[in-house]
Design an enzyme around this catalytic site. Sequence first.
Site, PDB file in Angstrom:
ATOM      1  N   LYS A 104      24.874  16.636  93.356  1.00 31.59           N
ATOM      2  CA  LYS A 104      23.510  16.302  92.740  1.00 31.59           C
ATOM      3  C   LYS A 104      23.810  15.236  91.511  1.00 31.59           C
ATOM      4  CE  LYS A 104      19.508  17.590  90.143  1.00 31.59           C
ATOM      5  NZ  LYS A 104      18.644  18.658  89.820  1.00 31.59           N
ATOM      6  N   GLY A 165      11.488  20.689  83.941  1.00 28.41           N
ATOM      7  CA  GLY A 165      11.184  22.040  83.336  1.00 28.41           C
ATOM      8  C   GLY A 165       9.503  21.993  82.552  1.00 28.41           C
ATOM      9  N   ALA A 191      12.443  17.826  90.207  1.00 21.88           N
ATOM     10  CA  ALA A 191      11.968  18.059  88.789  1.00 21.88           C
ATOM     11  C   ALA A 191      10.563  18.118  88.550  1.00 21.88           C
ATOM     12  CB  ALA A 191      12.552  17.268  87.739  1.00 21.88           C
ATOM     13  N   GLY A 192      10.069  18.838  87.785  1.00 25.16           N
ATOM     14  CA  GLY A 192       8.533  18.638  87.367  1.00 25.16           C
ATOM     15  C   GLY A 192       7.495  19.715  88.124  1.00 25.16           C
ATOM     16  N   ASN A 213      13.562  24.630  90.159  1.00 22.17           N
ATOM     17  CA  ASN A 213      14.147  25.633  89.688  1.00 22.17           C
ATOM     18  C   ASN A 213      13.222  26.320  88.718  1.00 22.17           C
ATOM     19  OD1 ASN A 213      15.760  27.395  88.135  1.00 22.17           O
ATOM     20  ND2 ASN A 213      17.481  25.767  87.968  1.00 22.17           N
TER      21      ASN A 213
END
Lengths: 262, 262, 262, 262, 70, 70, 70, 70
Positions: A104, A165, A191-192, A213
């Site tokens: 990644k 995040g 992400a997001g 995550n």
Amino acid sequence: MTSTERADALVVGERTFASRLLVGTGKYASNDVMVDAIRASGAECVTVSVRRVDLDRSREEAILHHLDPEEFFLLPNTAGCYTADEAVRYARLGRASGFTDFVKLEVIGDQETLLPDPQATIEAARVLADDGFKVMAYTNDDLVTALRLEDAGCAAVMPLASPIGSGLGIVNPHFIRQIKRRLAVPVIVDAGIGTASDACFAMEQGVDGVLLNSAIAGADDPVRMAEAMRLAVDAGRASWRAGRMPARGIAVPSSPERGMLA
Amino acid sequence: MTSTERADALVVGERTFASRLLVGTGKYASNDVMVDAIRASGAECVTVSVRRVDLDRSREEAILHHLDPEEFFLLPNTAGCYTADEAVRYARLGRASGFTDFVKLEVIGDQETLLPDPQATIEAARVLADDGFKVMAYTNDDLVTALRLEDAGCAAVMPLASPIGSGLGIVNPHFIRQIKRRLAVPVIVDAGIGTASDACFAMEQGVDGVLLNSAIAGADDPVRMAEAMRLAVDAGRASWRAGRMPARGIAVPSSPERGMLA
Amino acid sequence: MTSTERADALVVGERTFASRLLVGTGKYASNDVMVDAIRASGAECVTVSVRRVDLDRSREEAILHHLDPEEFFLLPNTAGCYTADEAVRYARLGRASGFTDFVKLEVIGDQETLLPDPQATIEAARVLADDGFKVMAYTNDDLVTALRLEDAGCAAVMPLASPIGSGLGIVNPHFIRQIKRRLAVPVIVDAGIGTASDACFAMEQGVDGVLLNSAIAGADDPVRMAEAMRLAVDAGRASWRAGRMPARGIAVPSSPERGMLA
Amino acid sequence: MTSTERADALVVGERTFASRLLVGTGKYASNDVMVDAIRASGAECVTVSVRRVDLDRSREEAILHHLDPEEFFLLPNTAGCYTADEAVRYARLGRASGFTDFVKLEVIGDQETLLPDPQATIEAARVLADDGFKVMAYTNDDLVTALRLEDAGCAAVMPLASPIGSGLGIVNPHFIRQIKRRLAVPVIVDAGIGTASDACFAMEQGVDGVLLNSAIAGADDPVRMAEAMRLAVDAGRASWRAGRMPARGIAVPSSPERGMLA
Amino acid sequence: MSEPIHIQLNGKDREVSSDLSVRDLIVSLDLAPEMIVVERNRAILRRDDYADVSVEDGDVIELVHFVGGG
Amino acid sequence: MSEPIHIQLNGKDREVSSDLSVRDLIVSLDLAPEMIVVERNRAILRRDDYADVSVEDGDVIELVHFVGGG
Amino acid sequence: MSEPIHIQLNGKDREVSSDLSVRDLIVSLDLAPEMIVVERNRAILRRDDYADVSVEDGDVIELVHFVGGG
Amino acid sequence: MSEPIHIQLNGKDREVSSDLSVRDLIVSLDLAPEMIVVERNRAILRRDDYADVSVEDGDVIELVHFVGGG
């Protein structure tokens, strides 16, 4: 996977993944919660970071003490890198672990917002793809950058929903749909994502997968949220494949208008 | 249901329902597709309309030829009624079928938009609740009307996401959350859901259930969309119970900032 | 301009502009409507394109027959260019007209979406800035690209609200605000504005100006829409300077709660 | 007003108003700021509340010491009333002041959210209209309630953008447009406007006016925000009359595609 | 009288007389020199030089101007 | 001199002299009659009548006016 | 044989024989009584009574059932 | 016994004995070689070579592994 599921499975770089949900391993309160949450998520592909061994307290950190590489596909990331060279170095260290030639790729362009550096990401992607890596590139939601990453040889292009995040979900679905429509390689939203409906909505844009995550690790109950994400990604995929009804500004009755009593 | 599921089951008027998804039976291309879709949705509570037997071609229409009341909980609605009296009449005809004293109360106030008549709905709800009905009242997204319906004795209050058949999803989540927060009886979002992420998002507002029809019947592949809706409602419920991470305008790294190489 | 207005005037590359609204000159039904609309908009800075003289029917096309360079500040663009070299060539042709060393730099990266090519735009910006141009660079809404353009010496950075001619307004206000907050040079929202409230909202994000074309030229009544845009940009600027009330999920009475009759 | 402006002026109950912006007089830090802000807003119609004289400190409160009824049209409201009877009482007290037979009818149904009581508002509107009042009724955004208010004889119907003092702007533009489209009497958006773009957007939905208070009184600089609101309402009105370009998911160039150099 | 020469003008082959200055060429096309920018063989000419630069056989000349654009 | 009477004025008990008109009452409070609306025993008085209506023992009187509101 | 009688059945005039119970009427229409709710002259009949209630001249009868609806 | 040598290990100066292989170094730190990737003087070592490569004076060695990350 049943044969139906396999027929619609996510394939990146010729490898088939058991789930369209990919998850990170950062920011968990404990390793036990992490493992339980990842299992509940149904994810096979799990990102990890490459870091110096902390020679004072290494035991707890080493992810391999907690995640069995036979059970999960460990995807090394280059998080924390700010130049193409640095990212290439981390990618090679990750590959040297012996588990995979997938990476990644993440090259950050701004420390405050953690937004990727488009140019440096393209450069690193080219170097790594030429070196035999299967590059899954984290990028912003710009179509032109996504096209260049595909040209550079990426195995997957991973546009952000919103900053890492932030939990804002997909802010610009137009751009995500454009990217999916124009690229041949898999597009994974990375992400997001903040909550299950964000993940479901992302999949409904037609993308091939979702990587997240913080949305799990930062929930009050990470294991339950992981299960929610598993369901939401499956729901969004099924919904996209089913072909939604058109949205319209008008009302249409769902009960018959004829047959009313006098 | 497992015992965990039962512990979080939807209860309306003291009856426990196997799923928080409730579905309608209108507008399907065929009865076979309808039955397959409803089974795929996992819904137990299934709305039906009360209509005159069409004496020329009744066989195909009668829903009881297709849905076994042992398998599904048939909830008669008063769709198509424009006055409190009319709705009361239809509710009583529905109860006389002998299956249930529940009714989905619907009193339309405007033919074009199919928006409910708040005043007439409150009146009919009072009459029916006094007559022993378990009233599940379709209403707009106004808190004050919802409070009046609860006062009138409704067993559940069912605000719209957006107009019937529009597929616009929840347009005003503030209002839906206010209603859920202030009412003691179950709140079920009814009408306007267009796709799986809409249903997931609705559940994430904390409501007790979702009732939909067109979103499944109007999808290209209703059976697959039904499955998507089942997953989406479960995802939204789990997500709400898990407690989402806060959304924020800033980025927060998910990989460690320490341990970088020199 | 009054002295108050001058105190808050837009300054780019040391030049003060009479209005924070900048307009294009394309796609008008007639030159008369164009001139009337531009006057109604109050814009001083007006973009023009550099094109071959059409040797068969040049008279109507030449914008200088219609717009007096004493009345308006003509800003040549590089629209239609797909490489850095091509854009540099057009910029130099524009400058050779003798009116200005400002240029609206535009390097398209994709023909279908007309999205800019970040890398080529940065390259061309560097060449042009080094060559003494005042570069106003059209770009996507990515902060990192915007920072690189500032580093390259741009006099203004002009992120899109949404794709050229789409009229979708600002899709990602987070990104626009980030760019404004982080850059020292003026930030002008360019492309995608569809209606007056879009322009007003753009200015409320704190940006220094708005550049638009289709929203006026494509309105049913371009002259009236031009006036609307003038008012909307002034409104948005004043609103941003005034500091809006906080938005909140709760109600707060605007009439006194005390003093009610018994 | 110029003759053009007069031709498009707001007319309610046969009275022509100089501006489509109506403002409240509550919550200002000082009476001086209030007067300056109202003048800057350009509003002619200004709402006031009816309250007991505070026998200890009446001088400062009395609005007539600060606003000249020759300069402004004072519109008494029934804010703070929770029943139809109470609102009728306040309306009559307001009329007895001798300035006007207009009333802004407001019957609150819930103390926490300050949302109106639809049924009580309709009842009071009927009583007041029959008694010769020109009733301008504050209501939620429900079309059916709006239609009933028109039937009850209201001179204007005033749906909320969002709850009083929330500053959330128009949450449900579909409902606002429906109300405007279906009613013959003027529709004025009342409550919830937070900033200038909200007011501009409201007018672009085609409504006849905007009534606001907190957005000005609660701004850091109320006088400048008042000016912003004046501009924004004019911008939104002009924009709506001009007929906006269609929004579309695709890009359309604004510079000519022909005439490029070889 | 001079031989005609061949140039490429705005993308098309064209025969012109051999004794023309760039200014002459522009005027012959009924265009106003002060509104035209000239690129000759990929080099931009200064407007003051239009009268002094002669059009040569094989020249690739672009006459450009401002048109409406966004 | 007359006996004082008791009224309820704007929600509070108050003792006033028995020979007051409504107008007198308003003026005695240092208020401007033209800015005040009077409700007496739930009936609104016409402003022209303020001088003619006397305040009676047991009256419930509300003096209201316009204040700032939204 | 009995005279025919006239009823209004589901909104249409219909001639039926005079000796029918409601149950007979339903069965004669090839419908299953357990799936039908009967409203006779605006009163709902209990299903157990279908066999005992006779159809009378001038009756307004509605036979209703469940159909698909949302 | 051998002289100690100085290396830079994970960013810190460290004195180690001169006769260590990379594998010895890892084991001496109580780490599992199969979980560690070694970069020595900016070149990545193959895991099979850990036992054969000796740690030299002045080496810059990075021992890295996988940790949680998103």
